[in-house]
Design an enzyme around this catalytic site. Structure first.
Site, PDB file in Angstrom:
ATOM      1  N   ASP A 107      33.302  36.090  50.707  1.00  0.00           N
ATOM      2  CA  ASP A 107      33.987  34.944  50.127  1.00  0.00           C
ATOM      3  C   ASP A 107      33.017  34.311  49.141  1.00  0.00           C
ATOM      4  O   ASP A 107      31.840  34.123  49.452  1.00  0.00           O
ATOM      5  CB  ASP A 107      34.377  33.952  51.229  1.00  0.00           C
ATOM      6  CG  ASP A 107      35.516  33.067  50.765  1.00  0.00           C
ATOM      7  OD1 ASP A 107      36.443  33.589  50.122  1.00  0.00           O
ATOM      8  OD2 ASP A 107      35.462  31.853  51.006  1.00  0.00           O
ATOM      9  N   SER A 108      33.520  34.013  47.958  1.00  0.00           N
ATOM     10  CA  SER A 108      32.609  33.493  46.932  1.00  0.00           C
ATOM     11  C   SER A 108      33.270  32.395  46.127  1.00  0.00           C
ATOM     12  O   SER A 108      34.481  32.192  46.207  1.00  0.00           O
ATOM     13  CB  SER A 108      32.159  34.634  46.024  1.00  0.00           C
ATOM     14  OG  SER A 108      33.231  35.482  45.719  1.00  0.00           O
TER      15      SER A 108
ATOM     16  N   GLU B  79      43.046  32.832  54.484  1.00  0.00           N
ATOM     17  CA  GLU B  79      41.907  32.077  53.927  1.00  0.00           C
ATOM     18  C   GLU B  79      42.218  30.599  54.139  1.00  0.00           C
ATOM     19  O   GLU B  79      43.033  30.019  53.435  1.00  0.00           O
ATOM     20  CB  GLU B  79      41.704  32.412  52.439  1.00  0.00           C
ATOM     21  CG  GLU B  79      41.234  33.845  52.255  1.00  0.00           C
ATOM     22  CD  GLU B  79      40.531  34.123  50.930  1.00  0.00           C
ATOM     23  OE1 GLU B  79      39.899  33.213  50.369  1.00  0.00           O
ATOM     24  OE2 GLU B  79      40.636  35.272  50.459  1.00  0.00           O
TER      25      GLU B  79
ATOM     26  N   LYS C 232      34.643  43.051  42.954  1.00  0.00           N
ATOM     27  CA  LYS C 232      33.725  42.844  44.085  1.00  0.00           C
ATOM     28  C   LYS C 232      33.394  44.175  44.732  1.00  0.00           C
ATOM     29  O   LYS C 232      32.238  44.476  45.025  1.00  0.00           O
ATOM     30  CB  LYS C 232      34.417  42.001  45.181  1.00  0.00           C
ATOM     31  CG  LYS C 232      34.417  40.534  44.987  1.00  0.00           C
ATOM     32  CD  LYS C 232      34.965  39.930  46.281  1.00  0.00           C
ATOM     33  CE  LYS C 232      35.223  38.465  46.161  1.00  0.00           C
ATOM     34  NZ  LYS C 232      35.753  37.882  47.406  1.00  0.00           N
TER      35      LYS C 232
ATOM     36  N   ARG D  65      26.165  37.676  44.678  1.00  0.00           N
ATOM     37  CA  ARG D  65      26.611  38.787  45.524  1.00  0.00           C
ATOM     38  C   ARG D  65      25.481  39.790  45.705  1.00  0.00           C
ATOM     39  O   ARG D  65      25.290  40.333  46.795  1.00  0.00           O
ATOM     40  CB  ARG D  65      27.849  39.447  44.888  1.00  0.00           C
ATOM     41  CG  ARG D  65      28.462  40.567  45.712  1.00  0.00           C
ATOM     42  CD  ARG D  65      29.855  40.930  45.224  1.00  0.00           C
ATOM     43  NE  ARG D  65      30.729  39.765  45.223  1.00  0.00           N
ATOM     44  CZ  ARG D  65      31.052  39.067  44.132  1.00  0.00           C
ATOM     45  NH1 ARG D  65      30.623  39.425  42.945  1.00  0.00           N
ATOM     46  NH2 ARG D  65      31.805  37.996  44.239  1.00  0.00           N
TER      47      ARG D  65
HETATM   48  P1  ITT Z   1      39.216  38.674  48.214  1.00  0.00           P
HETATM   49  O1  ITT Z   1      40.417  39.510  48.491  1.00  0.00           O
HETATM   50  O2  ITT Z   1      37.931  39.390  48.479  1.00  0.00           O
HETATM   51  O3  ITT Z   1      39.267  37.310  48.881  1.00  0.00           O
HETATM   52  P2  ITT Z   1      39.305  37.095  45.754  1.00  0.00           P
HETATM   53  O4  ITT Z   1      39.206  37.479  44.303  1.00  0.00           O
HETATM   54  O5  ITT Z   1      40.497  36.291  46.184  1.00  0.00           O
HETATM   55  O6  ITT Z   1      39.206  38.445  46.597  1.00  0.00           O
HETATM   56  P3  ITT Z   1      37.598  34.940  46.746  1.00  0.00           P
HETATM   57  O7  ITT Z   1      38.673  34.465  47.662  1.00  0.00           O
HETATM   58  O8  ITT Z   1      36.214  35.073  47.280  1.00  0.00           O
HETATM   59  O9  ITT Z   1      37.961  36.393  46.145  1.00  0.00           O
HETATM   60  O10 ITT Z   1      37.622  34.032  45.456  1.00  0.00           O
HETATM   61  C1  ITT Z   1      36.549  33.940  44.615  1.00  0.00           C
HETATM   62  C2  ITT Z   1      36.985  33.515  43.236  1.00  0.00           C
HETATM   63  O11 ITT Z   1      35.791  33.321  42.459  1.00  0.00           O
HETATM   64  C3  ITT Z   1      37.812  34.574  42.500  1.00  0.00           C
HETATM   65  O12 ITT Z   1      38.695  33.967  41.578  1.00  0.00           O
HETATM   66  C4  ITT Z   1      36.759  35.375  41.765  1.00  0.00           C
HETATM   67  O13 ITT Z   1      37.291  35.930  40.575  1.00  0.00           O
HETATM   68  C5  ITT Z   1      35.678  34.319  41.473  1.00  0.00           C
HETATM   69  N1  ITT Z   1      34.370  34.963  41.593  1.00  0.00           N
HETATM   70  C6  ITT Z   1      33.699  35.266  42.726  1.00  0.00           C
HETATM   71  N2  ITT Z   1      32.582  35.951  42.466  1.00  0.00           N
HETATM   72  C7  ITT Z   1      32.554  36.111  41.131  1.00  0.00           C
HETATM   73  C8  ITT Z   1      31.680  36.766  40.250  1.00  0.00           C
HETATM   74  O14 ITT Z   1      30.642  37.464  40.696  1.00  0.00           O
HETATM   75  N3  ITT Z   1      31.964  36.730  38.950  1.00  0.00           N
HETATM   76  C9  ITT Z   1      33.030  36.070  38.489  1.00  0.00           C
HETATM   77  N4  ITT Z   1      33.919  35.441  39.250  1.00  0.00           N
HETATM   78  C10 ITT Z   1      33.687  35.465  40.565  1.00  0.00           C
END
Ligand code: ITT
Length: 179
Positions: free
Chosen positions: A63-64, A34, A12, A166
């Protein structure tokens, strides 16, 4: 402008840094609570509420999640947990025999400059039949954006940013920052 981007996810950070190269994006590899909620917005809002009391200056978080139509939006807000537990192979198995493979990614950025502001982006596509490509992170190797044959895992960062959830959210933030 100096902005702290709080994320544990290197993928990210790299994507966002590339798009906001006019700014100084400083990664803070730290976690924030979270909450279990129905929407990404609620999760982002709660997280920023916490961070704005911990850090000084301008802050952003993102958040995604991946929402699969045939699974009623699963994994959605549980995307991080599901990725860690069953991974891409697990999703491919869950989708075995399912014809409707439509899915979308959603991104919500919370930006704090004394006030919390939200920027959102979505990317429609479908779940591939198998895991393809080594670029990117997370669900990239099983997600094919609309109008493409390749998965995000088979694209360079710049190309993914042009299509991605994103990328859209960051573009809105970039406009807000007037660059
Ligand atoms: P943070 O510390 O930023 O929260 P995270 O990886 O835990 O990092 P999230 O809580 O937003 O992020 O969870 C999003 C999930 O969806 C996570 O498993 C990511 O790998 C996946 N994801 C989000 N955006 C993605 C993308 O552009 N391509 C592939 N997977 C994605």
């Amino acid at each position: 402008m100096k902005i702290y981007f709080v994320t544990t996810n290197t993928g990210k950070y790299e994507e966002v840094k590339k798009m906001l190269s006019e700014h100084e994006i400083i990664r803070k590899d730290m976690t924030y609570p979270e909450i279990q909620a129905d929407t990404l917005e609620e999760v982002a809002d709660f997280g920023m509420e916490f961070l704005s009391k911990k850090l000084d200056g301008k802050i952003m978080l993102e958040d995604s999640g991946l929402f699969i139509n045939a699974l009623n939006g699963f994994p959605g807000v549980y995307s991080a947990y599901v990725f860690k537990s069953i991974g891409n192979e697990g999703i491919i198995k869950l989708m075995a025999g399912i014809e409707d493979r439509r899915a979308y990614f959603k991104s919500v950025i919370a930006f704090y400059d004394g006030k919390v502001r939200f920027f959102e982006g979505e990317c429609n596509g479908s779940i591939s039949e198998n895991v393809r490509g080594e670029s990117g992170f997370g669900y990239d190797p099983i997600f094919i954006p609309e109008g493409e044959a390749r998965t995000f895992g088979e694209m360079e960062k710049e190309e993914k940013n042009r299509y991605s959830h994103r990328g859209m959210a960051v573009l809105k933030l970039k406009k807000f920052l007037r660059v």
